[in-house]
Design an enzyme around this catalytic site. Sequence first.
Site, mmCIF file in Angstrom:
data_model
loop_
_atom_site.group_PDB
_atom_site.id
_atom_site.type_symbol
_atom_site.label_atom_id
_atom_site.label_comp_id
_atom_site.label_asym_id
_atom_site.label_seq_id
_atom_site.Cartn_x
_atom_site.Cartn_y
_atom_site.Cartn_z
ATOM 1 N N LYS A 94 12.094 -26.727 7.722
ATOM 2 C CA LYS A 94 11.699 -25.559 6.943
ATOM 3 C C LYS A 94 12.670 -24.396 7.115
ATOM 4 C CE LYS A 94 6.945 -26.781 6.055
ATOM 5 N NZ LYS A 94 5.521 -26.442 6.153
ATOM 6 N N ARG A 128 4.271 -33.565 11.495
ATOM 7 C CA ARG A 128 4.661 -34.142 10.208
ATOM 8 C C ARG A 128 6.155 -33.897 10.034
ATOM 9 N NH1 ARG A 128 5.254 -32.273 4.962
ATOM 10 N NH2 ARG A 128 4.543 -33.700 3.304
#
Length: 265
Positions: free
Chosen positions: A204, A240
């Site tokens: 991210k 994840r």
Amino acid sequence: MGIVNVTPDSFSDGGRYLHHEAAIAHGLRLRADGADILDIGGESTRPGADRVDPSVEADRVVPVIRALVAAGAPVSIDTMNASTALAAVAAGARIVNDVSGGLADPDMLPAVASTGADVVLGHWRGPSADMYAHAEYGDVTRDVMAELLARVEAAGSAGIPPARLLIDPGIGFGKKGTQNWELLRGLPQLAGRGTRVLVGASRKRFLADALGADASDERRDAATAVTSVLAARAGAWGVRVHDVAATLDALRIASLWDGGGRWST
């Protein structure tokens, strides 16, 4: 949890696995790398992404789920649509991973309640198209915790028992750079509530910002692996990730360090 994006526009690997055959092969590779669960998504939730019609989403993911389940892989469906969730569970998915926590589709929680599937409730303050417009917090850990507990209560009211629930603090969703770090530091408080916690920080933007201009996927994966170890130590139930092998290597070394030479998952 290994990520399989069956999308044309995901921020990291958009289009790479849009065709069913490519997505299935990628899922099998992640499974061979050691993924416990494969998280299949047919709608990008990157910042600025537009919504996808549920019928298009289902056409993307259901054949992939069916094939991976047939190959023996535990599968979750990453969706904000109740109809897609039901189709995915019918195809064999065991978990519904809703980044909106049931807010995007009011039918989600009642629909999933009767399926027996586990449900991940993500922290969410609005659609990806304008998620950063809602990134105002007094204390980000306290505020996220309160909003997630409200979603847990909503799930309970819909008939989903606590044993089937997980919560996700929504790293990167409606949070700006430093807010993500504050929230990660607050993970022990969130995990201490007793509900399983899933952390999705893989590749991210806040990790790229920390790494600087040359933030390739490989460098983001290394940062993700470190973040995964720290999340596990803070009490996370699962992580994840895009690169399962790198994350498992990091978790293996940390486990050996902590366990005096004994590796355990």
